[in-house]
Motif scaffolding. Sequence first.
Motif, PDB file in Angstrom:
ATOM      1  N   ALA A 148     -29.155  -2.944  27.708  1.00 45.26           N
ATOM      2  CA  ALA A 148     -30.480  -3.544  27.521  1.00 45.26           C
ATOM      3  C   ALA A 148     -31.399  -2.650  26.690  1.00 45.26           C
ATOM      4  CB  ALA A 148     -31.106  -3.818  28.889  1.00 45.26           C
ATOM      5  N   GLY A 149     -30.882  -1.505  26.247  1.00 47.95           N
ATOM      6  CA  GLY A 149     -31.690  -0.615  25.412  1.00 47.95           C
ATOM      7  C   GLY A 149     -32.761   0.146  26.176  1.00 47.95           C
ATOM      8  N   VAL A 150     -32.578   0.279  27.479  1.00 49.91           N
ATOM      9  CA  VAL A 150     -33.552   1.023  28.293  1.00 49.91           C
ATOM     10  C   VAL A 150     -33.300   2.521  28.083  1.00 49.91           C
ATOM     11  CG1 VAL A 150     -34.298   1.500  30.665  1.00 49.91           C
ATOM     12  CG2 VAL A 150     -33.645  -0.834  29.996  1.00 49.91           C
ATOM     13  N   PRO A 151     -34.368   3.317  27.910  1.00 49.68           N
ATOM     14  CA  PRO A 151     -34.140   4.755  27.678  1.00 49.68           C
ATOM     15  C   PRO A 151     -33.597   5.452  28.928  1.00 49.68           C
ATOM     16  CG  PRO A 151     -36.492   4.281  27.916  1.00 49.68           C
ATOM     17  CD  PRO A 151     -35.792   2.963  27.879  1.00 49.68           C
ATOM     18  N   ILE A 152     -32.393   5.951  28.815  1.00 49.66           N
ATOM     19  CA  ILE A 152     -31.800   6.745  29.901  1.00 49.66           C
ATOM     20  C   ILE A 152     -30.890   7.779  29.270  1.00 49.66           C
ATOM     21  CG2 ILE A 152     -30.043   4.928  30.280  1.00 49.66           C
ATOM     22  CD1 ILE A 152     -30.015   6.138  33.248  1.00 49.66           C
ATOM     23  N   ASP A 153     -31.063   9.031  29.702  1.00 50.58           N
ATOM     24  CA  ASP A 153     -30.315  10.126  29.081  1.00 50.58           C
ATOM     25  C   ASP A 153     -29.277  10.762  29.989  1.00 50.58           C
ATOM     26  OD1 ASP A 153     -31.889  10.365  26.525  1.00 50.58           O
ATOM     27  OD2 ASP A 153     -33.490  10.621  27.994  1.00 50.58           O
ATOM     28  N   GLY A 154     -29.458  10.634  31.289  1.00 49.76           N
ATOM     29  CA  GLY A 154     -28.522  11.366  32.130  1.00 49.76           C
ATOM     30  C   GLY A 154     -28.490  10.899  33.568  1.00 49.76           C
ATOM     31  N   ILE A 155     -27.423  11.315  34.235  1.00 56.14           N
ATOM     32  CA  ILE A 155     -27.248  11.036  35.663  1.00 56.14           C
ATOM     33  C   ILE A 155     -27.113  12.371  36.386  1.00 56.14           C
ATOM     34  CG2 ILE A 155     -25.697   9.995  37.392  1.00 56.14           C
ATOM     35  CD1 ILE A 155     -27.336   8.005  35.721  1.00 56.14           C
ATOM     36  N   GLY A 156     -27.919  12.546  37.418  1.00 55.30           N
ATOM     37  CA  GLY A 156     -27.855  13.760  38.223  1.00 55.30           C
ATOM     38  C   GLY A 156     -26.960  13.544  39.431  1.00 55.30           C
ATOM     39  N   LEU A 157     -25.943  14.391  39.533  1.00 54.07           N
ATOM     40  CA  LEU A 157     -25.060  14.357  40.704  1.00 54.07           C
ATOM     41  C   LEU A 157     -25.566  15.464  41.634  1.00 54.07           C
ATOM     42  CD1 LEU A 157     -21.638  14.271  38.768  1.00 54.07           C
ATOM     43  CD2 LEU A 157     -23.123  12.346  39.328  1.00 54.07           C
ATOM     44  N   GLU A 158     -26.234  15.092  42.710  1.00 54.64           N
ATOM     45  CA  GLU A 158     -26.890  16.119  43.531  1.00 54.64           C
ATOM     46  C   GLU A 158     -25.906  17.175  44.023  1.00 54.64           C
ATOM     47  OE1 GLU A 158     -29.453  14.551  46.569  1.00 54.64           O
ATOM     48  OE2 GLU A 158     -30.599  13.372  45.127  1.00 54.64           O
ATOM     49  N   SER A 159     -24.766  16.737  44.569  1.00 54.38           N
ATOM     50  CA  SER A 159     -23.707  17.677  44.976  1.00 54.38           C
ATOM     51  C   SER A 159     -24.065  18.516  46.198  1.00 54.38           C
ATOM     52  CB  SER A 159     -23.301  18.568  43.794  1.00 54.38           C
ATOM     53  OG  SER A 159     -22.930  17.779  42.679  1.00 54.38           O
ATOM     54  N   HIS A 160     -24.541  17.840  47.227  1.00 59.12           N
ATOM     55  CA  HIS A 160     -24.715  18.496  48.530  1.00 59.12           C
ATOM     56  C   HIS A 160     -23.395  18.332  49.290  1.00 59.12           C
ATOM     57  CE1 HIS A 160     -28.951  19.148  47.906  1.00 59.12           C
ATOM     58  NE2 HIS A 160     -29.134  17.876  47.625  1.00 59.12           N
ATOM     59  N   PHE A 161     -22.536  19.344  49.172  1.00 55.09           N
ATOM     60  CA  PHE A 161     -21.182  19.201  49.696  1.00 55.09           C
ATOM     61  C   PHE A 161     -21.020  19.817  51.082  1.00 55.09           C
ATOM     62  CE2 PHE A 161     -20.155  19.156  45.007  1.00 55.09           C
ATOM     63  CZ  PHE A 161     -19.882  17.796  44.978  1.00 55.09           C
ATOM     64  N   VAL A 162     -20.015  19.312  51.779  1.00 61.35           N
ATOM     65  CA  VAL A 162     -19.543  19.916  53.020  1.00 61.35           C
ATOM     66  C   VAL A 162     -18.337  20.770  52.637  1.00 61.35           C
ATOM     67  CG1 VAL A 162     -18.567  19.435  55.302  1.00 61.35           C
ATOM     68  CG2 VAL A 162     -20.289  17.892  54.330  1.00 61.35           C
ATOM     69  N   PHE A 179     -19.080   8.476  33.237  1.00 66.21           N
ATOM     70  CA  PHE A 179     -20.510   8.359  32.911  1.00 66.21           C
ATOM     71  C   PHE A 179     -20.776   8.793  31.469  1.00 66.21           C
ATOM     72  CE2 PHE A 179     -21.242   8.229  37.545  1.00 66.21           C
ATOM     73  CZ  PHE A 179     -22.121   7.154  37.592  1.00 66.21           C
ATOM     74  N   THR A 180     -20.210   9.908  31.067  1.00 69.89           N
ATOM     75  CA  THR A 180     -20.489  10.386  29.706  1.00 69.89           C
ATOM     76  C   THR A 180     -19.922   9.424  28.660  1.00 69.89           C
ATOM     77  OG1 THR A 180     -18.564  11.857  29.701  1.00 69.89           O
ATOM     78  CG2 THR A 180     -20.661  12.800  30.405  1.00 69.89           C
ATOM     79  N   ALA A 181     -18.877   8.711  29.039  1.00 71.73           N
ATOM     80  CA  ALA A 181     -18.316   7.718  28.114  1.00 71.73           C
ATOM     81  C   ALA A 181     -19.293   6.567  27.869  1.00 71.73           C
ATOM     82  CB  ALA A 181     -16.993   7.183  28.658  1.00 71.73           C
ATOM     83  N   LEU A 182     -20.251   6.407  28.760  1.00 71.28           N
ATOM     84  CA  LEU A 182     -21.284   5.379  28.562  1.00 71.28           C
ATOM     85  C   LEU A 182     -22.396   5.877  27.630  1.00 71.28           C
ATOM     86  CD1 LEU A 182     -21.790   3.990  32.208  1.00 71.28           C
ATOM     87  CD2 LEU A 182     -20.614   2.873  30.302  1.00 71.28           C
ATOM     88  N   GLY A 183     -22.337   7.170  27.272  1.00 67.12           N
ATOM     89  CA  GLY A 183     -23.356   7.701  26.365  1.00 67.12           C
ATOM     90  C   GLY A 183     -24.512   8.373  27.075  1.00 67.12           C
ATOM     91  N   VAL A 184     -24.300   8.792  28.317  1.00 67.64           N
ATOM     92  CA  VAL A 184     -25.327   9.584  29.019  1.00 67.64           C
ATOM     93  C   VAL A 184     -24.746  10.952  29.357  1.00 67.64           C
ATOM     94  CG1 VAL A 184     -26.602   7.637  30.013  1.00 67.64           C
ATOM     95  CG2 VAL A 184     -24.683   8.635  31.302  1.00 67.64           C
ATOM     96  N   ASN A 185     -25.625  11.918  29.534  1.00 66.55           N
ATOM     97  CA  ASN A 185     -25.208  13.222  30.043  1.00 66.55           C
ATOM     98  C   ASN A 185     -25.059  13.153  31.560  1.00 66.55           C
ATOM     99  OD1 ASN A 185     -25.265  14.458  27.542  1.00 66.55           O
ATOM    100  ND2 ASN A 185     -27.389  15.116  27.754  1.00 66.55           N
TER     101      ASN A 185
END
Length: 488
Positions: A231-245, A260-266
């Motif tokens: 839809a052309g919405v500005p989005i640059d990245g996805i944050g993986l919080e990574s609170h692991f056990v 995710f990076t294959a979709l064009g986001v960091n």
Amino acid sequence: MSLRTGTLTHPRRAQRALYATAAAIAAGTLLLAGQAGATGTGLKTLAEAKGIYFGTALTQSNLSNSALTAVASGQFDMVTPGNEMKWDTTEPSNGTYNFSPGDQIVSYAQANGMRVRGHNLVWHSQLPSWVSSLPTTQVQAAMESHITTEATHYKGKVYSWDVVNEPFNDDGTLRQDAFYAAMGNGYIADALKTAHAADPNAKLYLNDYNIEGQNAKSDAMYNLVKSLKAAGVPIDGIGLESHFVLGQVPSTMKANMQRFTALGVNVAVTELDDRIQLPASSANLAQQATDFTTVVDDCLAVSGCVGVSQWGVGDADSWIPGFFSGYGAATMYDANYQPKPAYNAVVTALGGSTSSPSASVSASASASPSASPSPSPSVTGVASSCKVADVVNAWNTGLTENITITNTGSGTVNGWTLGFTLSAGQTITSAWSATITPTSGQVTATNLSYNGTLTPGAATTIGFQANHTGDAAAPASFTLNGKTCSAG
Ligand code: G3I
């Protein structure tokens, strides 16, 4: 410092290589100059040479802890404010803004050559009640004003924004929060567009937990990103919080980052910690080192993974003991800001060496704590005296307390016990950096083997988590090996 190999066709990979080249040159200059401990050393230099950043969360109160800030500025090149940019701080009542706490974090970051991840603009939690009490017809305007005002205030000062934080439930449905109730799923695109209009240069992220591996929740995030991009919405990245056990870093993390990076986001690892059921054994700490290595290796293996941030500098700063009873020891640094095996493992994963004299990281890679108490306290030398500073962080039924013991005498303390009395109704549920018995009333904390020796002027920090029934007061006094300590 070696550059990553590979064909530089992906624009982000090329960008990362350029960044790596500059960092490697800087690091090489530094090694020639032999400036161990100077700006440009530590995890950040190793990370930069690999084309990524290494960050930490910092809170306002952290800034007055010199032991903490020494590690923060020496090791990390990215800062995420732990709480200071959240809605409950920045707009506690409708139209009244307070950027002072966040500004202090930004000033610290700027003074130390660190970038800032803005965290966060829209989140169901730490949301002041005036927002959730608004009629649904007024929520969109309130959200847009909040985003515009905050993103404009920090324009040019933040590298990125977590524009919407934790939008999903674990089953992949969107949370039914005030924003969803008012706008449906369209609130996410609206928030991203509003943030972009206010600060077109900030990287715009969606950030969530339990999306590190491939599962229903990360599938939902993936589908959302796909539709936003379409839809052309500005989005640059996805944050993986990574609170692991401990021992549970998902085996699909790298593949998940790649889709995710294959979709064009960091992607970025935004809030890394790895909680251990206390007391942490040396086997636990070794597993934690393996877990941190896996995360760093996964990020390095994905060209669009821009960096890794730990949530808090050391175990004393971690949110884990306050939220997961009986768990802690979740970071790379112990409560005294000594590096744990996970730190050494990350250095190695980033291509550094913990024994090389040229790497300043070796200077701080000292022995890891072990968990056995040491017997027979004694003082060698002359007079013994002590001071104790304690910091209580309490909520309605619980508290955490960090106690810093300083040897102010002229003799060396060889093994110690710290005596103090808990307020009525307080019961210790877990302790760190000391064994504490019994769990209520008059208690004795005994050193572990790694922190039993306190030379004149030396300090060590121990702590505990406790339940309380209304009285969260700190102990009135402390004795070290039977001698009353001054406060301070
Ligand atoms: O500021 C109040 C203080 O006035 C009050 O006396 C005290 C006792 O109730 O509470 C203080 O607020 C606390 C706040 O941290 C600031 O210290 C809250 O109780 C406490 O719940 C809050 O915890 C924060 C938590 O987010 C809230 O969800 C943690 O510090 C913070 O590290 C944590 O960070 C989140 C990320 O933003 C998003 N991802 C998960 C991560 C861990 O929960």
